[in-house]
Design an enzyme around this catalytic site. Sequence first.
Site, mmCIF file in Angstrom:
data_model
loop_
_atom_site.group_PDB
_atom_site.id
_atom_site.type_symbol
_atom_site.label_atom_id
_atom_site.label_comp_id
_atom_site.label_asym_id
_atom_site.label_seq_id
_atom_site.Cartn_x
_atom_site.Cartn_y
_atom_site.Cartn_z
ATOM 1 N N ASN A 142 5.298 6.918 9.300
ATOM 2 C CA ASN A 142 4.641 5.717 9.808
ATOM 3 C C ASN A 142 4.378 5.774 11.315
ATOM 4 O O ASN A 142 4.745 6.738 11.989
ATOM 5 C CB ASN A 142 5.473 4.481 9.457
ATOM 6 C CG ASN A 142 6.842 4.516 10.126
ATOM 7 O OD1 ASN A 142 6.972 4.992 11.257
ATOM 8 N ND2 ASN A 142 7.846 4.036 9.436
ATOM 9 N N ILE A 143 3.768 4.723 11.831
ATOM 10 C CA ILE A 143 3.342 4.720 13.234
ATOM 11 C C ILE A 143 4.514 4.801 14.209
ATOM 12 O O ILE A 143 4.386 5.324 15.296
ATOM 13 C CB ILE A 143 2.497 3.464 13.568
ATOM 14 C CG1 ILE A 143 3.301 2.183 13.357
ATOM 15 C CG2 ILE A 143 1.218 3.433 12.753
ATOM 16 C CD1 ILE A 143 2.626 0.948 13.957
ATOM 17 N N CYS A 163 -2.601 4.049 2.269
ATOM 18 C CA CYS A 163 -1.223 4.080 2.770
ATOM 19 C C CYS A 163 -0.732 2.651 2.602
ATOM 20 O O CYS A 163 -0.782 2.146 1.482
ATOM 21 C CB CYS A 163 -1.168 4.565 4.206
ATOM 22 S SG CYS A 163 -2.383 3.811 5.313
ATOM 23 N N SER A 164 -0.280 1.996 3.621
ATOM 24 C CA SER A 164 0.100 0.598 3.457
ATOM 25 C C SER A 164 -1.127 -0.297 3.630
ATOM 26 O O SER A 164 -1.534 -0.991 2.712
ATOM 27 C CB SER A 164 1.183 0.214 4.459
ATOM 28 O OG SER A 164 2.342 0.979 4.223
ATOM 29 N N ASP A 165 -1.717 -0.245 4.824
ATOM 30 C CA ASP A 165 -2.879 -1.097 5.068
ATOM 31 C C ASP A 165 -4.189 -0.347 5.011
ATOM 32 O O ASP A 165 -5.260 -0.944 4.965
ATOM 33 C CB ASP A 165 -2.731 -1.791 6.420
ATOM 34 C CG ASP A 165 -1.638 -2.838 6.373
ATOM 35 O OD1 ASP A 165 -1.694 -3.679 5.454
ATOM 36 O OD2 ASP A 165 -0.739 -2.807 7.222
ATOM 37 N N GLY A 166 -4.098 0.966 5.087
ATOM 38 C CA GLY A 166 -5.323 1.753 4.970
ATOM 39 C C GLY A 166 -6.129 1.793 6.248
ATOM 40 O O GLY A 166 -7.348 1.920 6.203
ATOM 41 N N TRP A 167 -5.446 1.653 7.408
ATOM 42 C CA TRP A 167 -6.242 1.791 8.628
ATOM 43 C C TRP A 167 -5.661 2.814 9.592
ATOM 44 O O TRP A 167 -6.201 3.036 10.649
ATOM 45 C CB TRP A 167 -6.452 0.442 9.303
ATOM 46 C CG TRP A 167 -5.218 -0.396 9.529
ATOM 47 C CD1 TRP A 167 -4.017 0.038 9.955
ATOM 48 C CD2 TRP A 167 -5.101 -1.803 9.350
ATOM 49 N NE1 TRP A 167 -3.146 -1.003 10.062
ATOM 50 C CE2 TRP A 167 -3.783 -2.161 9.696
ATOM 51 C CE3 TRP A 167 -5.988 -2.816 8.931
ATOM 52 C CZ2 TRP A 167 -3.323 -3.478 9.635
ATOM 53 C CZ3 TRP A 167 -5.518 -4.119 8.879
ATOM 54 C CH2 TRP A 167 -4.204 -4.440 9.221
ATOM 55 N N ASP A 168 -4.531 3.433 9.266
ATOM 56 C CA ASP A 168 -3.986 4.475 10.119
ATOM 57 C C ASP A 168 -4.017 5.840 9.409
ATOM 58 O O ASP A 168 -4.919 6.625 9.606
ATOM 59 C CB ASP A 168 -2.551 4.139 10.540
ATOM 60 C CG ASP A 168 -2.487 2.914 11.432
ATOM 61 O OD1 ASP A 168 -3.256 2.883 12.403
ATOM 62 O OD2 ASP A 168 -1.696 2.001 11.153
ATOM 63 N N ARG A 204 -3.076 -0.423 18.737
ATOM 64 C CA ARG A 204 -2.455 0.897 18.812
ATOM 65 C C ARG A 204 -2.437 1.440 20.244
ATOM 66 O O ARG A 204 -1.522 2.138 20.639
ATOM 67 C CB ARG A 204 -3.201 1.892 17.901
ATOM 68 C CG ARG A 204 -3.135 1.554 16.425
ATOM 69 C CD ARG A 204 -1.751 1.798 15.840
ATOM 70 N NE ARG A 204 -1.713 1.346 14.445
ATOM 71 C CZ ARG A 204 -1.168 0.199 14.059
ATOM 72 N NH1 ARG A 204 -0.591 -0.600 14.945
ATOM 73 N NH2 ARG A 204 -1.177 -0.153 12.788
#
Lengths: 701, 573
Positions: free
Chosen positions: B282-283, B344-349, B390
């Site tokens: 994750n980030i 992924c979770s939100d689909g933006w990273d 980010r």
Amino acid sequence: PGELLLCEANTVYKYIQEDGSNRGTYGKLICTNFKISFLDEDSASDDNEPQFKNKIIGENDITLQCVDQIYGVYDEKKKLLTGQLRKYPEKLIIYCKDLRVFHFCLRYTKEEEVKRIVSGIVHHSQTPKLLKRLFLFSYASAAPNNTGGRNQTVMFDTLEDWRDELERTKGNVKYKAVVTNEGYRVSEKLPLYFVVPICVSEESILKFQGRGIPIWCWSCHNGAALLKMSAFPKEQDDNTSQMQKAFLDGIYRTISNPPYELLKTEDLSSSLPSLQDIQTAYTRFKQLFLIDNSTDFWATDVKWFSLLESTNWLEIIRRFLKKAIEVAECLERQNSNVLLIEESATDLCCVISSLVQVMMDSYSRTKSGFQSLIQKEWVTGGHSFLDRCNHLHKNDKEEAPLFLLLLDCVWQLVQQYPPAFEFTETYLTVLSDSLYVPIFSTFFFNSQHQKDTNTTGESLKTQSGPFKFLTVWDWSVQFEPKAQALLSNPLYAEKLKPDKSQRKTTRFKHQRQLSLPLTQTKSSPKRGFFREETDHLIKNILGKRIGKFIINSSDEPHNSFKEFYDSWHSKPVDYHGLLLPSIDGPEIKVWAQRYLRWIPEAQLPGGGTIATAAKILDLMEEVQSLQVKMDEEHSQAISRDVQAVPMLRNSARLSSLFPFALLQRQSIKPALPTSTWKDLEDEDDLVKRDDEFVDLSGDMS
Amino acid sequence: NEEIPRLPGETRVTDKDVIYMCPFNGPVKGRVYITNYRLYLRSVETDPVVVLNVPLGVISRIEKMGGASSRGENSYGLDITCKDMRNLRFALKQEGHSRRDIFEVLTKHAFPQSHNLPFFAFANEEKFSENGWMVYNPMCEYRRQGLPNERWRVTFINEHYGLCDTYPSLLVVPYNATDDDLKKVAAFRSRNRIPVLSWIHPENQAVIMRCSQPLVGMSGKRNKDDERYLDIIREANGQISKLTIYDARPNVNAVANKATGGGYESEDAYPNAELFFLDIHNIHVMRESLKKLKDIVYPNVEESHWLSSLESTHWLEHIKLVLTGAIQVADKVSSGRSSVLVHCSDGWDRTAQLTSLAMLMLDSYYRTIEGFEVLVQKEWISFGHKFASRIGHGDKNHADADRSPIFLQYIDCVWQMSKQFPTAFEFNEQFLITILDHLYSCRFGTFLYNSESVREKEVSQATKTLSLWSLINSEKSKFTNPFYTKELNRALYPVASMRHLELWVNYYIRWNPRIRQQQPNPVEQRYMELLALRDDYMRRLEELQITNNSKIPNSSASSASPSQMMSHVQTHF
């Protein structure tokens, strides 16, 4: 010629090492007094000739000296094969010193043939043998050596060669070539001819068999010289050691007075890793590249960097490069002579003195200059190739890859400064392979003396005349001209000779464009500002270091090295001048071409540095054909269509492993890591977190 | 009075005498100038002059060091942490309010969002010959891909961002799914980010779809519409094989997400789909990894154990996993046996990383300068990668847990590919570095804000700011790789092995003068010279032929003999 078949086995199955599958080909495995060879049953159909073919050793040939280790597989278990065997394996794995790996399946072979081939291979490649049994001798007596003309490499086996070298480096004012060792009166380790300071007398050379005598390697443009000396062994006897000490003091006194420069001594055995360290490091290092299969490849990939570091090989390279920079600093900046000391003066000395010359003398960066350097410092200089490569399997403890270490250090320089070298990394790679080809005498003797006594052949009944050996520097023995072209660097910035025609700069604009040194850009302000002046500033105006942001600048000698190194790096590179390697961690790299070349997983179809090199070669050909056409137009000749045959056909799709890998085995499938992740234990909390903690179930209601 | 570089629209705010504490060479006396765009330092009494030129946008944190009573030279001043892998430290005189003033000015202009000030991008009055806002037109891009066609349609359901406020207004969805279906599916996908098309294979019609996680939750909820929708996608490529779903997360994280209402597609609910986890972290993990990397390269490169230190940052390992995931996606699609859904979770990273890398591998158009701009514009900017959060543009909250170097990691992956295939990309390293520099600079509107809807509602961006692509496309030659060889429809798979992955020294360690960057690259330079020579020869050959054809005698006087001129081209033949 001179090759004798010793044993053979039929219906051996050779795996293609490409994937986990058991694909392969049937053929015959043979062992001769020269090599182990696999003969493909349908080899005739192979018209896809590799472009870079070795004429002596084929794709499936392994010279006996090239065999590193042989393993047998018994019920899926690998066992090292040495000496006598009680049981015979179903599979044979041969690891080569040039890092190839062969898998042979013997399951379909007749039992007695298995016995014969396995014990034959193990016996001939792994057990001690006599020097005279080397293939070198059979070859030399069977093959008339008709390479008449000498090539440009200086062999340093005549007095003339040494005198010329003295003259070339302008060392002849203070140094002289001596004939004291004719008939090896002084020492069997020393060459027939060598160079010493003029003030050193013949008696003193003879006194301790040449020990304690500074022997000249090279003179710098400012007159400072690089010298080497073989030290006295540690003596128990007080008297002897007193005598030796007095002798040394005398020597030092004579050569540190004018006209000689200040003398700095460098005891290499105390400041560099030992031969044992180097051998251990290399043994671990090469193991990383002897890969059995794809699973192995990806399993070691996960911890790749720490595996690399644990071998210590790159660190050893770094230390040798650093030492060479230190020596260069003494010569270049402090204007003092440097005397390298080592017990035999034929191991660490060779690496350091060669490196220093490659860095300081642009002649050593040409092909013939480099080859002459190897002759001077290593072959004639008395490096024990036979023992260090363990060609005869006499004593494993003597083995140490010093020459490889030099090549790897030089490779670091080649990849950092491509335009400075006339040769390519491919040249270095094939040179390293040539260490194991016993048809050249170059790397198969311990000293000039050993070569001489074995050449004249007193005890030879079969042969009348002395042997004539080939030298490795005759590249035409191994490669066709086309393949030899790959040894020359298309980026090499040739030194401009002060030629009259060049003064007319207006008319010869393009010459200037083509020569790299002239088109160097000015030092950027960013780099330029880190100069000595700022040092001055720090000391005088502002004082004091602060916090962790200032690079540690504690001890003096270290400082002068750092200053030298930094100030050189702050200026634009002159490819024909002094060349210092960058030795920061990220700059020392793995010599990928040599070490990864046989590993299919590491292949990049159409990629790698070869992709750009091929484009340059293509363009050069185009320019040349244009030139031909223009010449024709000039002479008003009838324009024939001169089609230059492109050397690298379909260059866009060359494998990154070119010229060593075969291109046709290109699979479209990408290589996928099979084992990838290891736990990030130390960051457990972070790992478990979500990107952004938002309770999504709340959204639902 | 003194000349400092200034952009049109850039105004000077203040200047002051300082001592720049250069981490490499010690203190340097100089004068610092602050404008609404940059911090500029010029040394005095040094030769050559030391210059620092730092857009305020790269500043992540400004701290005061030392107090009024601190003793010791140069212990009083400012410590500035930057987003681009460096720190700056200035020492000031202790008298007066000299530090307070400069601190306040810097804080105000470096963090305009925290002070209700506009970004410099809105004041920038630069003029460029190209208009970068014209580079990306979603309709044109989909048309280039051959869309819409009989299986895929363009929908305007999100025109006013009513369906999903983080998606672009224009979406491509299966022809057989109605807008009503889409609304029902949206209810079952995190933040309404439904599966939509990113790329279609021109030959086998297999597609790359992107979305967010399904809202399965602890109870294992199912949604018939979502299940049916995925089946429509599966069928749309005309094959009857399963649909492949790549969940970018590690398995455990996907499971853990159920606790907060998320999750993944279970086998029971989606019997026609195959799910694989790609184990990308994750980030937060990525942020920590980069932090560790900075520790070992700045200001000094870790010397004694470089390789194990590098390994302990895990940075290249993360790169390897992202590339490996993208290779799997690309390989699956190009094998033609199945379409692929990535989330992924939100689909933006992670999702954006995977889809855009896979597209880069499969479609050579994206390897051109313009194609890459389109790719970034499409998969990252329009699909709501949260650049503002980010990067933290103009925001003083440096410890914000939303910050993460996801886009940097992506550009690093692209660099790794270009390093492995030096002839496959039209752009060069400078192009990638320039993108990263302006990711932070706030000079262009390109990377500002989190989503298209915000961009459109808060500002009409295209009229008020400039695009980074205007700068780049106006001087393309600077960003062009001379070795580029155009190849159509060739899939490009990098080798995601540590043996080939390298630390991007020219980016991460570029501030260190000890790390040598040979500029210009000698190989490139040699090639350029040869190109110039070839063109010149061709021109002169043409001239010669004309002269010869017109049978004018005495043509040899025209120029020097070409073989003389060739004396420095090495011959090996």
